[in-house]
Scaffold this active site. Structure first.
Site, mmCIF file in Angstrom:
data_model
loop_
_atom_site.group_PDB
_atom_site.id
_atom_site.type_symbol
_atom_site.label_atom_id
_atom_site.label_comp_id
_atom_site.label_asym_id
_atom_site.label_seq_id
_atom_site.Cartn_x
_atom_site.Cartn_y
_atom_site.Cartn_z
ATOM 1 N N HIS A 29 0.802 -1.229 0.000
ATOM 2 C CA HIS A 29 0.000 0.000 0.000
ATOM 3 C C HIS A 29 0.831 1.274 0.000
ATOM 4 C CE1 HIS A 29 -4.114 -1.701 0.790
ATOM 5 N NE2 HIS A 29 -3.350 -2.762 1.016
ATOM 6 N N ASP A 46 3.421 9.643 -0.861
ATOM 7 C CA ASP A 46 2.236 8.848 -0.490
ATOM 8 C C ASP A 46 2.029 7.732 -1.501
ATOM 9 O OD1 ASP A 46 -0.096 8.220 0.946
ATOM 10 O OD2 ASP A 46 -0.613 10.342 1.157
#
Ligand code: ADQ
Length: 504
Positions: free
Chosen positions: A174, A383
């Site tokens: 992720h 991110d």
């Protein structure tokens, strides 16, 4: 009639299915009594897949073990079995707060300065993964398809292979995967790379992360890039490809449409007294660039007489996270103080430019707050994806959409080039983008928003889940697979590397 046919075809597909889906993740959303927070998009998508195929969701309970050898706790709801294990205080400190959150997290977010590269925690990371694998092994069936989630569990498949499991095992990472020169500082780097090779399919958020990962294998001389996402390393052949995660777009958009009734949204609107709102929503994490965002907003206010006059407000909603990790505790204090300084400098008796709220909000409140904000400021320093960017877009009013200002270092930028893209380290540039967002004509706002909305409608989280499982070769195929990769379209099958005794 259509409904009956659909149920029949789902039942047939279950009967024909080779096995259950088994999801492994650090935290497991075990259903609790009424009053627990609603599950996020990821939990909803994975639950949907587990429910339709029958499945097991396995991971840490989030609790400290009181026994030396804690039992697995089971709970079944519908077609899903939840199985969770407690961890000892030492394991939590060394594996979770330690290696996962003080080594892998900072290194993968390009923050070597914040990484604690102690040997003790690496050993704990492998030790705890082995403990989890041994417990999971007792629950597995030979034809289960296993899908491991995130950086806490990189070695899970290799331990399962050592225990003799030849099941298809997929992995989704992720967070970003950094370039090889950065990744190589991870203690036990070679062992980590080798652990990855036990999977059949590894999913990353963006093509760049997948490329970085494949380059790590080739540069360290342990593997070769076979083209078309295929790699061979440590004698195995597997795929490492991009599968950009998403949100429940339609549900989120619907929540936003009705959110004006939400009490938090009403109170916010009332308190703004018609003044414009800019919004930022993030866990309190150094990767999110919260301090830089506040400074960019302050620069915008200072430079813009109109903003000053209009009393623009930045609402920064930031629940605390990982407070046990020293770098996070320090940052909590630092950001709070910084907000105080900025408000002291720019504010007035009737205006607080930055409202800083350390609270978790309901989905409905968040959706409504995004909708009333003219600008969504999503400016992480790094991110994996950043779901807030997608949520902000999904929540907008199609007739009068707000503008997304998005960091070039968020994974979401690959799918949302129509946002105003900024370098979050460059305060002036972000300040100018906020200014431009406020000045943007309605027609341009609509065009940019429509393009981004089309993307996240086509690739919502359910689609993400379906495509990954399809590629893994599972039988989650009762609906057409939208957005499948060229490989799948060309009829590839994800090969099962020979994890048989002969292959080892
Ligand atoms: P996170 O780092 O947690 O996830 P992100 O993708 O932004 O980051 O997801 C945060 C989620 O938490 C969003 O759904 C957001 O709405 C929610 N949230 C944030 N603040 C909240 C608040 N105050 N109240 C309620 N909800 C709040 C990791 C990676 C990301 C990757 C995701 C999914 O770091 O890069 O996008 O996983 O893969």
């Amino acid at each position: 009639m259509v409904q009956i046919d659909l149920l029949k075809s789902q039942a047939e597909s279950r009967a024909a299915s080779p096995g259950r889906l088994v999801v492994v993740s650090n935290r497991v959303p075990v259903p609790t009594a009424a009053g627990s927070p609603p599950p996020g998009g990821l939990a909803v998508a994975l639950s949907g897949a587990l429910e339709s195929q029958g499945g097991l969701w396995f991971g840490w309970s989030g609790k400290v073990a009181t026994d030396k050898d804690p039992e697995v706790h089971h709970q079944s709801v519908g077609n899903i079995d939840y199985a969770v294990v407690d961890l000892s205080r030492r394991d939590i400190d060394e594996y979770y707060h330690g290696f996962a959150n003080r080594v892998l997290w900072p290194v993968c977010h390009y923050r070597l300065d914040l990484a604690d590269l102690s040997r003790r925690d690496v050993n704990a990371y492998f030790r705890v993964n082995e403990q989890f694998a041994r417990r999971l092994a007792r629950l597995l069936k030979p034809d289960d398809v296993i899908w491991v989630q995130d950086y806490h569990f990189i070695p899970m498949a290799s331990f399962l292979r050592d225990l003799g499991f030849a099941n298809k095992i997929g992995f989704f990472y992720h967070i970003p995967w950094p370039p090889s020169d950065l990744a190589a500082v991870i203690p036990a780097y070679d062992r980590i790379l080798k652990s990855f090779s036990a999977y059949n399919l590894i999913g990353f958020q963006t093509p760049v992360d997948a490329e970085n990962f494949r380059a790590c294998l080739t540069r360290s001389g342990v593997g070769s890039d076979l083209g078309g996402d295929w790699v061979s390393a440590f004698g195995r052949k597997f795929r490492a490809a991009a599968f950009p995660i998403s949100i429940e777009t339609a549900t989120f958009a619907q929540d936003a449409r009705v959110a004006e009734k939400n009490v938090v949204v009403k109170r916010t609107l009332q308190s703004l007294e018609g003044h414009p709102l800019v919004i930022g929503v993030d866990r309190l994490d150094y990767s999110k660039g919260i301090r830089e965002r506040i400074d960019s907003f302050a620069t915008f206010v200072e430079k813009s007489a109109a903003a000053m006059k209009a009393r623009v407000t930045l609402l920064q909603i930031t629940p605390k996270s990982r407070s046990e990790v020293p770098e996070y505790a320090e940052m909590q204090r630092e950001v709070a103080e910084h907000v105080g300084h900025v408000n002291g400098r720019l504010g007035d008796v009737d205006w607080t430019p930055v409202r800083y709220v350390n609270k978790a909000m309901s989905r409905s409140a968040l959706a409504g707050l995004y909708r009333i904000a003219k600008v969504g400021l999503v400016t992480p320093l790094r991110d994996g994806m950043n779901l807030v960017a997608k949520e902000y877009v999904a929540a907008q009013n199609p007739d009068d959409p707000g503008v997304l200002v998005l960091s070039r270092f968020a994974g979401a930028v690959h799918e949302m080039p129509e946002a105003l893209i900024v370098n979050p380290y460059n305060l002036e540039e972000t300040a100018s983008a906020i200014q431009r967002a406020f000045e943007m004509p309605l027609r341009e706002r609509k065009e940019r928003w429509r393009a981004m909305m089309d993307t996240i409608e086509a690739n919502d989280v359910e689609n993400w889940c379906r495509v990954f499982l399809h590629e893994l070769g599972g039988r989650f195929e009762d609906r057409e697979v939208a957005g499948a990769t060229a490989g799948a379209a060309a009829g590839w099958r994800v090969g099962v590397p020979d994890w048989t005794a002969a292959g080892r």
